[in-house]
Design a protein around this motif. Structure first.
Motif, mmCIF file in Angstrom:
data_model
loop_
_atom_site.group_PDB
_atom_site.id
_atom_site.type_symbol
_atom_site.label_atom_id
_atom_site.label_comp_id
_atom_site.label_asym_id
_atom_site.label_seq_id
_atom_site.Cartn_x
_atom_site.Cartn_y
_atom_site.Cartn_z
ATOM 1 N N PRO A 1 0.836 -1.205 0.000
ATOM 2 C CA PRO A 1 0.000 0.000 0.000
ATOM 3 C C PRO A 1 0.873 1.259 0.000
ATOM 4 N N LEU A 2 0.393 2.296 -0.625
ATOM 5 C CA LEU A 2 1.097 3.571 -0.669
ATOM 6 C C LEU A 2 1.448 4.041 0.740
ATOM 7 N N LYS A 3 0.532 3.881 1.677
ATOM 8 C CA LYS A 3 0.768 4.342 3.049
ATOM 9 C C LYS A 3 1.975 3.639 3.666
ATOM 10 N N GLU A 4 2.118 2.345 3.418
ATOM 11 C CA GLU A 4 3.248 1.599 3.965
ATOM 12 C C GLU A 4 4.557 2.046 3.315
ATOM 13 N N LEU A 5 4.541 2.244 2.010
ATOM 14 C CA LEU A 5 5.736 2.727 1.321
ATOM 15 C C LEU A 5 6.114 4.109 1.838
ATOM 16 N N ALA A 6 5.133 4.975 2.006
ATOM 17 C CA ALA A 6 5.396 6.325 2.503
ATOM 18 C C ALA A 6 6.054 6.291 3.874
ATOM 19 N N ARG B 1 3.237 12.150 -5.088
ATOM 20 C CA ARG B 1 3.771 12.784 -6.300
ATOM 21 C C ARG B 1 4.891 11.936 -6.906
ATOM 22 N N LEU B 2 5.737 11.395 -6.052
ATOM 23 C CA LEU B 2 6.820 10.541 -6.519
ATOM 24 C C LEU B 2 6.260 9.306 -7.219
ATOM 25 N N SER C 1 3.354 8.974 -8.594
ATOM 26 C CA SER C 1 2.726 9.387 -9.857
ATOM 27 C C SER C 1 3.754 9.474 -10.974
ATOM 28 N N ARG C 2 4.921 10.007 -10.672
ATOM 29 C CA ARG C 2 5.983 10.088 -11.686
ATOM 30 C C ARG C 2 6.436 8.684 -12.101
ATOM 31 N N LEU C 3 6.572 7.794 -11.121
ATOM 32 C CA LEU C 3 7.002 6.429 -11.431
ATOM 33 C C LEU C 3 5.963 5.694 -12.280
ATOM 34 N N VAL C 4 4.689 5.949 -12.015
ATOM 35 C CA VAL C 4 3.613 5.369 -12.829
ATOM 36 C C VAL C 4 3.694 5.926 -14.247
ATOM 37 N N ASP C 5 3.860 7.242 -14.362
ATOM 38 C CA ASP C 5 3.953 7.877 -15.680
ATOM 39 C C ASP C 5 5.127 7.340 -16.497
ATOM 40 N N LEU C 6 6.216 7.005 -15.814
ATOM 41 C CA LEU C 6 7.406 6.484 -16.494
ATOM 42 C C LEU C 6 7.314 4.979 -16.782
ATOM 43 N N GLY C 7 6.272 4.326 -16.264
ATOM 44 C CA GLY C 7 6.069 2.908 -16.526
ATOM 45 C C GLY C 7 6.809 1.975 -15.585
ATOM 46 N N TYR C 8 7.266 2.486 -14.432
ATOM 47 C CA TYR C 8 8.003 1.656 -13.475
ATOM 48 C C TYR C 8 7.099 1.016 -12.425
ATOM 49 N N VAL C 9 5.937 1.592 -12.187
ATOM 50 C CA VAL C 9 5.045 1.155 -11.118
ATOM 51 C C VAL C 9 3.608 1.163 -11.629
ATOM 52 N N THR C 10 2.813 0.219 -11.126
ATOM 53 C CA THR C 10 1.374 0.255 -11.387
ATOM 54 C C THR C 10 0.643 0.472 -10.063
ATOM 55 N N ARG C 11 -0.507 1.086 -10.163
ATOM 56 C CA ARG C 11 -1.395 1.265 -9.007
ATOM 57 C C ARG C 11 -2.608 0.380 -9.219
ATOM 58 N N SER C 12 -3.088 -0.211 -8.123
ATOM 59 C CA SER C 12 -4.339 -0.964 -8.194
ATOM 60 C C SER C 12 -5.051 -0.834 -6.855
ATOM 61 N N ALA C 13 -6.349 -1.068 -6.874
ATOM 62 C CA ALA C 13 -7.133 -1.008 -5.636
ATOM 63 C C ALA C 13 -6.834 -2.238 -4.801
ATOM 64 N N SER C 14 -6.795 -2.053 -3.506
ATOM 65 C CA SER C 14 -6.585 -3.174 -2.584
ATOM 66 C C SER C 14 -7.820 -4.056 -2.558
ATOM 67 N N ALA C 15 -7.606 -5.354 -2.532
ATOM 68 C CA ALA C 15 -8.723 -6.292 -2.426
ATOM 69 C C ALA C 15 -9.341 -6.241 -1.030
ATOM 70 N N ASP C 16 -8.529 -5.857 -0.045
ATOM 71 C CA ASP C 16 -8.984 -5.809 1.346
ATOM 72 C C ASP C 16 -9.602 -4.475 1.746
ATOM 73 N N ASP C 17 -9.132 -3.399 1.124
ATOM 74 C CA ASP C 17 -9.572 -2.050 1.510
ATOM 75 C C ASP C 17 -9.686 -1.211 0.245
ATOM 76 N N GLY C 18 -10.883 -0.945 -0.180
ATOM 77 C CA GLY C 18 -11.127 -0.198 -1.410
ATOM 78 C C GLY C 18 -10.525 1.191 -1.432
ATOM 79 N N ARG C 19 -10.207 1.727 -0.255
ATOM 80 C CA ARG C 19 -9.603 3.063 -0.194
ATOM 81 C C ARG C 19 -8.094 3.015 -0.398
ATOM 82 N N ALA C 20 -7.491 1.854 -0.171
ATOM 83 C CA ALA C 20 -6.039 1.719 -0.254
ATOM 84 C C ALA C 20 -5.593 1.488 -1.694
ATOM 85 N N VAL C 21 -4.439 2.035 -2.018
ATOM 86 C CA VAL C 21 -3.832 1.857 -3.333
ATOM 87 C C VAL C 21 -2.628 0.944 -3.165
#
Length: 103
Positions: free
Chosen positions: A10-15, A27-28, A30-50
């Motif tokens: 989750p983003l919160k854990e990485l942060a 913001r960081l 987002s840049r990594l996603v734009d560059l194709g290094y990272v994907t974001r997806s919804a958590s299966a356990d918590d719809g609010r978590a990325v």
């Protein structure tokens, strides 16, 4: 800790592993996603978590970075290995006090 070491996280854990101002991890990422290094997806356990996951391109870059870093880490371990655990503990205590997590 790196995203390569943490795995899908989750983003919160990485942060929590970064030394950054509030909002900067998003913001960081987002840049990594734009560059194709990272994907974001919804958590299966918590719809609010990325959940963040390295792409193949991101994993390849992380592996190359680890390879470049390895000689430096080996030299540090050789020169300071006996004192690294003590220093790490002290830094974690300091961080906890600064963040108000310690008594």
């Amino acid at each position: 800790m790196t995203l390569a070491e943490l795995g899908p996280v989750p983003l919160k854990e990485l942060a929590g592993c970064l030394v950054a101002e509030s909002g900067h991890p998003s913001r960081l990422v987002s840049r990594l996603v734009d560059l194709g290094y990272v994907t974001r997806s919804a958590s299966a356990d918590d719809g609010r978590a990325v959940i963040l996951t390295l792409t193949e391109k991101g994993a390849s870059l992380a592996a190359a970075a680890a390879e470049v870093r390895a000689p430096l880490l080996a030299a540090i371990a050789e020169g300071y290995g006996d004192r690294l655990a003590e220093a790490t503990t002290l830094l974690r205590e300091l961080r906890g006090e600064l963040e108000g997590d310690s008594p």
